[in-house]
Design an enzyme around this catalytic site. Sequence first.
Site, short mmCIF file in Angstrom:
data_model
loop_
_atom_site.label_atom_id
_atom_site.label_comp_id
_atom_site.label_asym_id
_atom_site.label_seq_id
_atom_site.Cartn_x
_atom_site.Cartn_y
_atom_site.Cartn_z
N GLY A 242 0.69 -1.42 0.02
CA GLY A 242 -0.10 0.16 -0.19
C GLY A 242 0.93 0.85 0.05
O GLY A 242 0.12 2.22 -0.31
N CYS B 7 -27.34 -8.41 -17.36
CA CYS B 7 -26.79 -7.68 -18.30
C CYS B 7 -28.05 -7.85 -19.78
O CYS B 7 -28.04 -9.14 -19.63
CB CYS B 7 -25.43 -8.40 -18.77
N CYS C 228 -25.92 -11.54 -21.86
CA CYS C 228 -25.35 -12.50 -21.14
C CYS C 228 -26.84 -12.85 -20.14
O CYS C 228 -26.71 -13.83 -19.48
CB CYS C 228 -24.28 -12.85 -20.60
N CYS D 36 -22.12 -6.08 -19.57
CA CYS D 36 -21.15 -6.50 -18.95
C CYS D 36 -20.39 -5.46 -19.16
O CYS D 36 -19.39 -5.28 -20.24
CB CYS D 36 -20.99 -7.84 -19.00
N CYS E 106 -18.51 -11.98 -20.30
CA CYS E 106 -19.63 -11.99 -20.56
C CYS E 106 -20.11 -12.94 -21.91
O CYS E 106 -20.78 -13.29 -22.46
CB CYS E 106 -19.77 -9.96 -21.45
#
Lengths: 308, 189, 362
Positions: free
Chosen positions: A31, A240, A243, A265, A271
Amino acid sequence: MTDQSYNFAYLDEQTKRMIRRAILKAVAVPGYQVPFASREMPMPYGWGTGGVQVTAACLMPEDVLKVIDQGADDTTNAVSIRKFFQRTAGVATTEATSEATIIQTRHRIPEQALTAGQILVYQVPIPEPLRFLEPRETETRKMHSLEEYGLMHVKLYEDIARHGSIATAYAYPVKVEGRYVMDPSPIPKFDNPKLSDSPALQLFGAGREQRIYAVPPFTRVVSLDFDDHPFDPSKAPHDCDLCGASESYLDEVITDDSGGRMFVCSDTDFCRTRREAGHAGRLGEAQFSSKKIANSFEGICPPTGDEA
Amino acid sequence: MTATLSGGFRDAPTQSARAFRAILDALSRPGTIQTLSGPVTPPAPLSQAAGTLLLTLADATTPLHLAGDLDTPAVRDWLTFHSGAPLVGAGDAAFAVGTWDALLPLSRFFIGTSEYPDRAATLIVEMQDLSPNGARLSGPGIDGHAFLSLPEVTAFAANHRLSPLGFDCFLTAGDRLAGLPRSTRVEAA
Amino acid sequence: MYVAVKGGERAIDNAHAFLAEERRGDPAIPELGTAQIREQLRLSVNRVMAEGSLYDPDLAALGIKQSRGDLIEAVFLIRAYRTTLPRFGASRPVDTGKMTCTRRISATFKDAPGGQILGPTFDYTHRLLDFKLLADGQTPPAAATAPANESPLPHITGFLDRDGLIQPETGNAETPPDLTREPMELPAPRALRLQALTRGDEGFILSLAYSTQRGYGRTHAFVGELRIGTVAVEMEIPELGFAVEVGEIELTECETVNQFTGSKTEPPQFTRGYGLTFGQTERKAIAMSLVDRALRWRELGEDDTGAPAQDEEFVLMHADNVQATGFLEHIKLPHYVDFQSELELIRKLRTEAIAARTEAAE
């Protein structure tokens, strides 16, 4: 085929050593933003020069590279970066998340869970999570050193006071291993939970700002929040339309000039894989071959006469 | 002289890339043991893993300390020729290599500053053997916990308490390599 | 039925072909040669060399041709090329005191040893479009030339130096950090600041310098000396044990003389700002020297008035036009995902706000 006029993966060996040392220190201090002597790349700052340098320093000839932008393999800049590495490193490329050993991304984490041995390289525009609260590097560096993150909490709390909830939807700040507050790059907050405890190594490269940072595998990454306002990684309440997936992050597409919308998506590999497995959404149909969707223009196409 | 000139990477761009990935894997997954079995053949007593790591990461910009018995003319000449790293005392070192006893006392090594913890030294500890048992490790890079045959526990536990300051370690034995960043919690098993 | 479609690669290839065609323009017009750019657009070439940090007029000319005259794009091409070049070593510091000057003026003294040399300047041209240039093929008559002044011209500030009237600049044996090989670290030593300024965007440095003249960190600058000419570049060759001349470059150097009221420990004394740039780039060199002087407030014990030109971090982090243009222009890349997340948030906040208002109304 590698372009012989360039070194493997474009960067010279001295530059790669410098970047590799920075990556290792980034891994050792999760980090924390390690300064590195970012080079001018043959693509503009803002196009992913930090990610490209990190990828170049990590690539080996056996790698299989996937490049996505906005979750998609076929957006112009993803195509351009993939081509750059095909040309300068000669590595194999793929669109399948599961086949890739290195994935360079801008703004998304793939939907499919990553695995041990994979490296996810993020392109980062502004690595400093405190930058928009305090523009001075000299000040923000002090804040990180003293673990003084009060300013960030004040900002988030002011959001709640004004809007009733935290008004940050992307690049949502996180705390890594209980120590450094980190910018996860402009991924939607929907993706934040995937940062934590991933089996994959996550590396972040900011070229213009000359910083590299890391989240090692199995590292605790917590999105900042308050007890009475817990972090909410929500997304648009739709499935979606191609899909039918209900659990993926969606792009909104305007389909006509009378308010027509569709949601698809943003992760094109996810997808396509679903459609090839027979899933279909409100406006799509199952695709058992991906040939139909190649070699046209980028985007979403309404039905045409020769679509049969 | 031929011993000095030979034993480096034959194709540095690809061979050092593979070596780096093993090194990166080692440091980002403490407790795993990687193999650095490339073409690098350093002069004794420098191990193949330590030699490969230094040729991958060290250069004229990274001061290097050779501790104890490793500081031989052959090792000096070889590292100078292949990496160009200036040889320095422990306090100025970005990289230091030696056996555990030779590296002591560890307080000699730079642990970074609170504003720049990345400037801390990296120690390469030459070991007789490396095995996935011994001290108990946990923290970033480790799914639950792992074990590693460390030369001792106390020094590493103390180093972790300094985190985010502290040195980072690689342990090498022959062509084998393990990583131990300052972020790893170390306890007696 | 809708389908996801793609074709990014072909679109890119087509765009590049279109770009090449546009660059060439009307094929009935003779193509521009890089030698023509190098000789006849020399001030553009100089700017590209200065901000590209690479002294190579031919490559700068190529960059200008390839970029269709977009100088920032040309600077970018040069920078990307420069970063791949191996470093054989560092030259010795150039001695501008030994410059063969084509231009040398002082605003502080009417005359000084070596005299004022006006040189090739726009300064006293009347800005009237010269329609004779519309007709091609005109070679101007040769300019009257004085015999080249081979003896070195002393620096004007040297005269003030000798009388202790200007703050002396002490030499420093330390190797300055290289901005292009190490990450910027703040606070930056003056050597690093000067590097950032000399490769900084001319427009940005110009505007900052102008702001100091208008009172935002005023330093009362006089151009003590502006000189343009060629200097030798020498390199120590360890195998030979001495320095050899490896080439000659054209530089612009500006030293300003600035007021200084003195401090508790120092009697009043002039101070200086410094500008040094590749080629004849005098606007940049003068502007650089003003900004350099403004940034020195801390070491000279002046007050921080909060002026932009005094703010080291602000100046150094925003002077580079390749960085600036990249980040600025990247916002035209796809941002569907982050925009979508904002869109959802706004919808959610609006729904909640409207619901709360309705509730309150009831």
